[in-house]
Design a protein around this motif. Structure first.
Motif, PDB file in Angstrom:
ATOM      1  N   LYS A 255      22.506  30.610  46.155  1.00 42.47           N
ATOM      2  CA  LYS A 255      21.080  30.762  46.435  1.00 42.47           C
ATOM      3  C   LYS A 255      20.749  32.226  46.764  1.00 42.47           C
ATOM      4  CE  LYS A 255      19.892  26.105  47.975  1.00 42.47           C
ATOM      5  NZ  LYS A 255      19.536  25.231  49.128  1.00 42.47           N
ATOM      6  N   GLY A 256      19.695  32.704  46.107  1.00 43.61           N
ATOM      7  CA  GLY A 256      19.269  34.083  46.322  1.00 43.61           C
ATOM      8  C   GLY A 256      19.983  35.077  45.419  1.00 43.61           C
ATOM      9  N   ARG A 257      21.045  34.656  44.748  1.00 47.14           N
ATOM     10  CA  ARG A 257      21.774  35.555  43.857  1.00 47.14           C
ATOM     11  C   ARG A 257      21.669  35.132  42.392  1.00 47.14           C
ATOM     12  NH1 ARG A 257      27.290  36.081  44.210  1.00 47.14           N
ATOM     13  NH2 ARG A 257      27.560  33.905  44.860  1.00 47.14           N
ATOM     14  N   PHE A 258      21.679  33.833  42.112  1.00 46.73           N
ATOM     15  CA  PHE A 258      21.642  33.310  40.748  1.00 46.73           C
ATOM     16  C   PHE A 258      20.286  32.672  40.482  1.00 46.73           C
ATOM     17  CE2 PHE A 258      26.484  32.314  40.218  1.00 46.73           C
ATOM     18  CZ  PHE A 258      26.779  33.591  40.631  1.00 46.73           C
ATOM     19  N   THR A 259      19.831  32.765  39.237  1.00 42.05           N
ATOM     20  CA  THR A 259      18.591  32.130  38.810  1.00 42.05           C
ATOM     21  C   THR A 259      18.809  31.418  37.485  1.00 42.05           C
ATOM     22  OG1 THR A 259      17.279  33.876  39.875  1.00 42.05           O
ATOM     23  CG2 THR A 259      16.165  32.476  38.261  1.00 42.05           C
ATOM     24  N   ILE A 260      18.468  30.138  37.455  1.00 48.95           N
ATOM     25  CA  ILE A 260      18.550  29.362  36.220  1.00 48.95           C
ATOM     26  C   ILE A 260      17.156  29.289  35.597  1.00 48.95           C
ATOM     27  CG2 ILE A 260      18.219  27.136  37.394  1.00 48.95           C
ATOM     28  CD1 ILE A 260      20.156  25.908  35.343  1.00 48.95           C
ATOM     29  N   SER A 261      17.094  29.405  34.284  1.00 40.01           N
ATOM     30  CA  SER A 261      15.823  29.314  33.578  1.00 40.01           C
ATOM     31  C   SER A 261      16.089  28.755  32.191  1.00 40.01           C
ATOM     32  CB  SER A 261      15.142  30.679  33.493  1.00 40.01           C
ATOM     33  OG  SER A 261      15.954  31.597  32.775  1.00 40.01           O
ATOM     34  N   ARG A 262      15.024  28.388  31.496  1.00 42.56           N
ATOM     35  CA  ARG A 262      15.209  27.863  30.152  1.00 42.56           C
ATOM     36  C   ARG A 262      14.039  28.255  29.272  1.00 42.56           C
ATOM     37  NH1 ARG A 262      16.018  21.637  30.606  1.00 42.56           N
ATOM     38  NH2 ARG A 262      16.215  21.796  28.335  1.00 42.56           N
ATOM     39  N   ASP A 263      14.308  28.342  27.988  1.00 45.05           N
ATOM     40  CA  ASP A 263      13.296  28.585  26.965  1.00 45.05           C
ATOM     41  C   ASP A 263      13.491  27.503  25.920  1.00 45.05           C
ATOM     42  OD1 ASP A 263      11.713  29.421  24.868  1.00 45.05           O
ATOM     43  OD2 ASP A 263      12.190  31.525  25.123  1.00 45.05           O
ATOM     44  N   ASN A 264      12.710  26.446  26.016  1.00 46.59           N
ATOM     45  CA  ASN A 264      12.903  25.310  25.102  1.00 46.59           C
ATOM     46  C   ASN A 264      12.567  25.684  23.656  1.00 46.59           C
ATOM     47  OD1 ASN A 264      13.886  23.549  27.030  1.00 46.59           O
ATOM     48  ND2 ASN A 264      11.859  22.752  27.539  1.00 46.59           N
ATOM     49  N   ALA A 265      11.701  26.658  23.467  1.00 45.52           N
ATOM     50  CA  ALA A 265      11.385  27.090  22.099  1.00 45.52           C
ATOM     51  C   ALA A 265      12.604  27.727  21.434  1.00 45.52           C
ATOM     52  CB  ALA A 265      10.228  28.083  22.130  1.00 45.52           C
ATOM     53  N   LYS A 266      13.491  28.300  22.255  1.00 47.19           N
ATOM     54  CA  LYS A 266      14.711  28.920  21.748  1.00 47.19           C
ATOM     55  C   LYS A 266      15.939  28.035  21.967  1.00 47.19           C
ATOM     56  CE  LYS A 266      13.148  33.688  22.382  1.00 47.19           C
ATOM     57  NZ  LYS A 266      13.430  35.010  22.999  1.00 47.19           N
ATOM     58  N   ASN A 267      15.714  26.844  22.508  1.00 45.10           N
ATOM     59  CA  ASN A 267      16.823  25.923  22.773  1.00 45.10           C
ATOM     60  C   ASN A 267      17.925  26.578  23.599  1.00 45.10           C
ATOM     61  OD1 ASN A 267      15.636  23.802  21.416  1.00 45.10           O
ATOM     62  ND2 ASN A 267      16.735  24.183  19.509  1.00 45.10           N
ATOM     63  N   THR A 268      17.524  27.305  24.606  1.00 46.93           N
ATOM     64  CA  THR A 268      18.485  28.078  25.391  1.00 46.93           C
ATOM     65  C   THR A 268      18.189  27.971  26.886  1.00 46.93           C
ATOM     66  OG1 THR A 268      18.737  29.653  23.575  1.00 46.93           O
ATOM     67  CG2 THR A 268      19.531  30.355  25.727  1.00 46.93           C
ATOM     68  N   VAL A 269      19.257  27.854  27.652  1.00 44.68           N
ATOM     69  CA  VAL A 269      19.186  27.919  29.112  1.00 44.68           C
ATOM     70  C   VAL A 269      19.976  29.142  29.559  1.00 44.68           C
ATOM     71  CG1 VAL A 269      19.910  26.802  31.260  1.00 44.68           C
ATOM     72  CG2 VAL A 269      18.862  25.448  29.441  1.00 44.68           C
ATOM     73  N   TYR A 270      19.465  29.805  30.585  1.00 41.29           N
ATOM     74  CA  TYR A 270      20.076  31.045  31.066  1.00 41.29           C
ATOM     75  C   TYR A 270      20.529  30.890  32.513  1.00 41.29           C
ATOM     76  CZ  TYR A 270      17.408  32.769  27.093  1.00 41.29           C
ATOM     77  OH  TYR A 270      16.878  32.951  25.831  1.00 41.29           O
ATOM     78  N   LEU A 271      21.512  31.680  32.869  1.00 40.18           N
ATOM     79  CA  LEU A 271      21.915  31.807  34.267  1.00 40.18           C
ATOM     80  C   LEU A 271      22.043  33.292  34.567  1.00 40.18           C
ATOM     81  CD1 LEU A 271      22.689  30.193  36.829  1.00 40.18           C
ATOM     82  CD2 LEU A 271      25.091  30.559  36.176  1.00 40.18           C
ATOM     83  N   GLN A 272      21.050  33.826  35.267  1.00 43.70           N
ATOM     84  CA  GLN A 272      21.092  35.218  35.693  1.00 43.70           C
ATOM     85  C   GLN A 272      21.882  35.295  36.988  1.00 43.70           C
ATOM     86  OE1 GLN A 272      19.811  38.103  34.219  1.00 43.70           O
ATOM     87  NE2 GLN A 272      20.938  39.140  35.851  1.00 43.70           N
ATOM     88  N   MET A 273      22.926  36.095  36.976  1.00 38.14           N
ATOM     89  CA  MET A 273      23.810  36.189  38.136  1.00 38.14           C
ATOM     90  C   MET A 273      23.793  37.627  38.648  1.00 38.14           C
ATOM     91  SD  MET A 273      27.004  33.839  36.852  1.00 38.14           S
ATOM     92  CE  MET A 273      27.577  35.036  35.662  1.00 38.14           C
ATOM     93  N   ASN A 274      23.311  37.791  39.867  1.00 39.48           N
ATOM     94  CA  ASN A 274      23.234  39.107  40.496  1.00 39.48           C
ATOM     95  C   ASN A 274      24.165  39.179  41.700  1.00 39.48           C
ATOM     96  OD1 ASN A 274      21.186  39.843  38.665  1.00 39.48           O
ATOM     97  ND2 ASN A 274      19.599  39.050  40.038  1.00 39.48           N
ATOM     98  N   ASN A 275      24.487  40.397  42.104  1.00 34.76           N
ATOM     99  CA  ASN A 275      25.353  40.626  43.268  1.00 34.76           C
ATOM    100  C   ASN A 275      26.617  39.762  43.179  1.00 34.76           C
ATOM    101  OD1 ASN A 275      26.197  41.681  45.720  1.00 34.76           O
ATOM    102  ND2 ASN A 275      25.038  40.197  46.937  1.00 34.76           N
ATOM    103  N   LEU A 276      27.272  39.827  42.036  1.00 35.75           N
ATOM    104  CA  LEU A 276      28.479  39.028  41.839  1.00 35.75           C
ATOM    105  C   LEU A 276      29.591  39.489  42.757  1.00 35.75           C
ATOM    106  CD1 LEU A 276      28.243  38.767  37.981  1.00 35.75           C
ATOM    107  CD2 LEU A 276      28.451  36.814  39.532  1.00 35.75           C
ATOM    108  N   GLN A 277      30.365  38.529  43.209  1.00 38.69           N
ATOM    109  CA  GLN A 277      31.478  38.785  44.111  1.00 38.69           C
ATOM    110  C   GLN A 277      32.778  38.238  43.508  1.00 38.69           C
ATOM    111  OE1 GLN A 277      31.023  40.694  46.895  1.00 38.69           O
ATOM    112  NE2 GLN A 277      28.922  40.848  46.098  1.00 38.69           N
ATOM    113  N   PRO A 278      33.921  38.738  43.952  1.00 40.20           N
ATOM    114  CA  PRO A 278      35.197  38.245  43.381  1.00 40.20           C
ATOM    115  C   PRO A 278      35.333  36.732  43.433  1.00 40.20           C
ATOM    116  CG  PRO A 278      35.578  40.233  44.662  1.00 40.20           C
ATOM    117  CD  PRO A 278      34.141  39.874  44.872  1.00 40.20           C
TER     118      PRO A 278
END
Length: 125
Positions: free
Chosen positions: A65-88
């Motif tokens: 929470k606060g680091r990753f964001t899930i989103s989708r674009d149904n027109a492109k048949n794609t779901v995304y996972l934006q991952m920020n401040n990644l840690q080991p």
């Protein structure tokens, strides 16, 4: 039937970002709720995030929470996972999964009908 293909994984330094994509083919993607899971080395597969069919509702594991964001674009048949401040500790194989049922808990891997092959994310310290 739907086929899922993940992409966007790789090696990144701690504090860096990656955006994973989950591309779908087959049955209309907007019919499915989609989740991201991950499996760290030697551990069980765990829930990361999920998104509703329209994209209007999302849920996250506490550890992202606060680091990753899930989103989708149904027109492109794609779901995304934006991952920020990644840690080991985010190092894992990341999988996307899709399910038709609206009734089952979205955090349980066994409730999903279709899975991608996974993409490796490695975070160096």
């Amino acid at each position: 039937q739907v086929q899922l293909v993940e992409s966007g994984g790789g090696l990144v330094q701690a504090g860096g970002s990656l955006r994973l994509s989950c591309a779908a083919s087959g049955r209309p993607f907007s019919s499915y709720r989609v989740g991201w899971f991950r499996q760290p080395p030697g551990k069980e597969r765990e829930f990361v995030a999920a998104i509703s069919r329209s994209g209007g509702s999302t849920s996250y594991a506490d550890f992202v929470k606060g680091r990753f964001t899930i989103s989708r674009d149904n027109a492109k048949n794609t779901v995304y996972l934006q991952m920020n401040n990644l840690q080991p500790e985010d190092t894992a194989v990341y999988y996307c999964a899709a399910k038709l049922s609206l009734l089952l808990d979205s955090v349980v891997p066994g409730h999903y009908d279709y899975w991608g092959q996974g993409t490796q994310v490695t975070v160096s310290s």
